[in-house]
Scaffold this motif. Structure first.
Motif, PDB file in Angstrom:
ATOM      1  N   SER A 158      -9.273   4.176   0.985  1.00 47.32           N
ATOM      2  CA  SER A 158      -8.256   3.802   0.007  1.00 47.32           C
ATOM      3  C   SER A 158      -8.928   3.258  -1.245  1.00 47.32           C
ATOM      4  CB  SER A 158      -7.301   2.747   0.567  1.00 47.32           C
ATOM      5  OG  SER A 158      -7.969   1.501   0.729  1.00 47.32           O
ATOM      6  N   GLU A 159      -8.157   3.156  -2.312  1.00 46.32           N
ATOM      7  CA  GLU A 159      -8.629   2.610  -3.581  1.00 46.32           C
ATOM      8  C   GLU A 159      -7.579   1.684  -4.166  1.00 46.32           C
ATOM      9  OE1 GLU A 159     -11.501   6.172  -5.352  1.00 46.32           O
ATOM     10  OE2 GLU A 159      -9.435   5.975  -6.075  1.00 46.32           O
ATOM     11  N   VAL A 160      -8.043   0.761  -4.983  1.00 48.35           N
ATOM     12  CA  VAL A 160      -7.157  -0.122  -5.742  1.00 48.35           C
ATOM     13  C   VAL A 160      -7.503   0.045  -7.213  1.00 48.35           C
ATOM     14  CG1 VAL A 160      -6.617  -2.514  -6.318  1.00 48.35           C
ATOM     15  CG2 VAL A 160      -6.759  -1.819  -3.935  1.00 48.35           C
ATOM     16  N   TYR A 185       0.846  -1.199   0.000  1.00 51.69           N
ATOM     17  CA  TYR A 185       0.000   0.000   0.000  1.00 51.69           C
ATOM     18  C   TYR A 185       0.880   1.247   0.000  1.00 51.69           C
ATOM     19  CZ  TYR A 185       0.998   0.314   5.037  1.00 51.69           C
ATOM     20  OH  TYR A 185       1.625   0.408   6.261  1.00 51.69           O
ATOM     21  N   GLN A 211      -2.672  -0.779  -3.224  1.00 51.40           N
ATOM     22  CA  GLN A 211      -3.697  -0.075  -2.460  1.00 51.40           C
ATOM     23  C   GLN A 211      -3.178   1.321  -2.132  1.00 51.40           C
ATOM     24  OE1 GLN A 211      -4.411  -1.681   1.425  1.00 51.40           O
ATOM     25  NE2 GLN A 211      -6.486  -0.853   1.561  1.00 51.40           N
ATOM     26  N   ARG A 212      -3.963   2.352  -2.446  1.00 52.82           N
ATOM     27  CA  ARG A 212      -3.526   3.732  -2.248  1.00 52.82           C
ATOM     28  C   ARG A 212      -4.490   4.435  -1.287  1.00 52.82           C
ATOM     29  NH1 ARG A 212       0.099   4.414  -6.867  1.00 52.82           N
ATOM     30  NH2 ARG A 212       0.586   6.460  -6.003  1.00 52.82           N
ATOM     31  N   ALA A 263      -8.228  -4.392   0.700  1.00 48.42           N
ATOM     32  CA  ALA A 263      -7.419  -4.436  -0.522  1.00 48.42           C
ATOM     33  C   ALA A 263      -7.612  -5.753  -1.259  1.00 48.42           C
ATOM     34  CB  ALA A 263      -5.948  -4.239  -0.168  1.00 48.42           C
ATOM     35  N   ALA A 318     -11.308   0.319  -1.364  1.00 46.48           N
ATOM     36  CA  ALA A 318     -10.607  -0.775  -0.691  1.00 46.48           C
ATOM     37  C   ALA A 318     -10.554  -0.629   0.823  1.00 46.48           C
ATOM     38  CB  ALA A 318      -9.179  -0.886  -1.246  1.00 46.48           C
TER      39      ALA A 318
END
Length: 224
Positions: free
Chosen positions: A165-167, A97, A157-158, A195, A188
């Motif tokens: 967060s988003e993937v 991440y 994963q950010r 994630a 996510a």
């Protein structure tokens, strides 16, 4: 004890008096035995402490069970997944991440969670499972399969905040000289479980889209 002689009226008597000195200590054998027992306890204590504080091994994660093929989706011909390649960044087993809000240039891995195999291997296996469940049109047995090669881009994963967060997953498929990139993003959550769920959902969705596109590509002309 010590002896003393007392004379009374010409009579000599022998009496015993208790010594005022210290009582005799344990014998050398007993003392040595006690010393060895104490040393053994001291030596074992750190080992017992280490056993009690042994860290819990990380969880081993994968993408879960393969999905059911969409009932209304029929491929006009079979698809042959010839190869699935990936970036070198996907060859490890860490669930990676980034903290985009505070430190976007550092890749981090969850301490208590690991992939059961490199993510590239898990995704390759998942795509093949999806393909094996695809419904092919009747009469397509004699039609040459579409040979496709797939490239997986880095999937991380950010985090934009502590809990959000988003993937993003990006796949590039090639059939002959034709190519197409498939990309999608999913929320996510704020942990490794989020994630993993997001990556599985994205791959299942894009995997079907990729196979539908590959099966519909023009067939090469048959040589006379």
């Amino acid at each position: 004890m010590k002896a003393s002689v007392i004379s009374v009226a010409g009579t000599t008597a022998l009496t015993m008096e208790a010594s005022s000195g210290p009582s005799p200590g344990p014998s050398p054998v007993v003392h040595r035995r006690r010393l060895l027992t104490g040393l053994a306890c001291v030596a074992v204590a750190p080992v017992l402490a280490a056993c009690g504080s042994r860290p819990v091994p990380p969880r081993s994660l994968d993408l879960g069970p393969a999905p059911v093929w969409p009932a209304q989706t029929v491929l006009p011909r079979r698809v042959d997944l010839q190869s699935v390649s990936a970036s070198e960044l996907m060859l490890g087993t860490g669930v990676v991440y980034r903290l985009d809000d505070t430190d976007p240039y550092t890749r981090r891995s969850y301490r208590d969670s690991r992939w059961a195999a490199p993510l590239s291997s898990l995704m390759s296996q998942r795509l093949k499972q999806i393909n094996s469940r695809a419904t092919v049109a009747a009469g397509a047995e004699g039609v040459p399969a579409a040979v496709v090669n797939v490239e997986l881009d880095d999937c991380v994963q950010r985090f934009s905040s502590a809990t959000h967060s988003e993937v993003t997953l990006r796949l590039t498929a090639r059939v002959g000289i034709l190519s197409r990139t498939f990309e999608a993003t999913a929320a996510a959550g704020g942990d490794a479980d989020g994630a993993v769920r997001a990556m599985a959902q994205l791959l299942d969705r894009l995997g079907v889209d990729l196979l539908v596109w590959a099966a519909a590509t023009p067939r090469p002309p048959v040589k006379a």
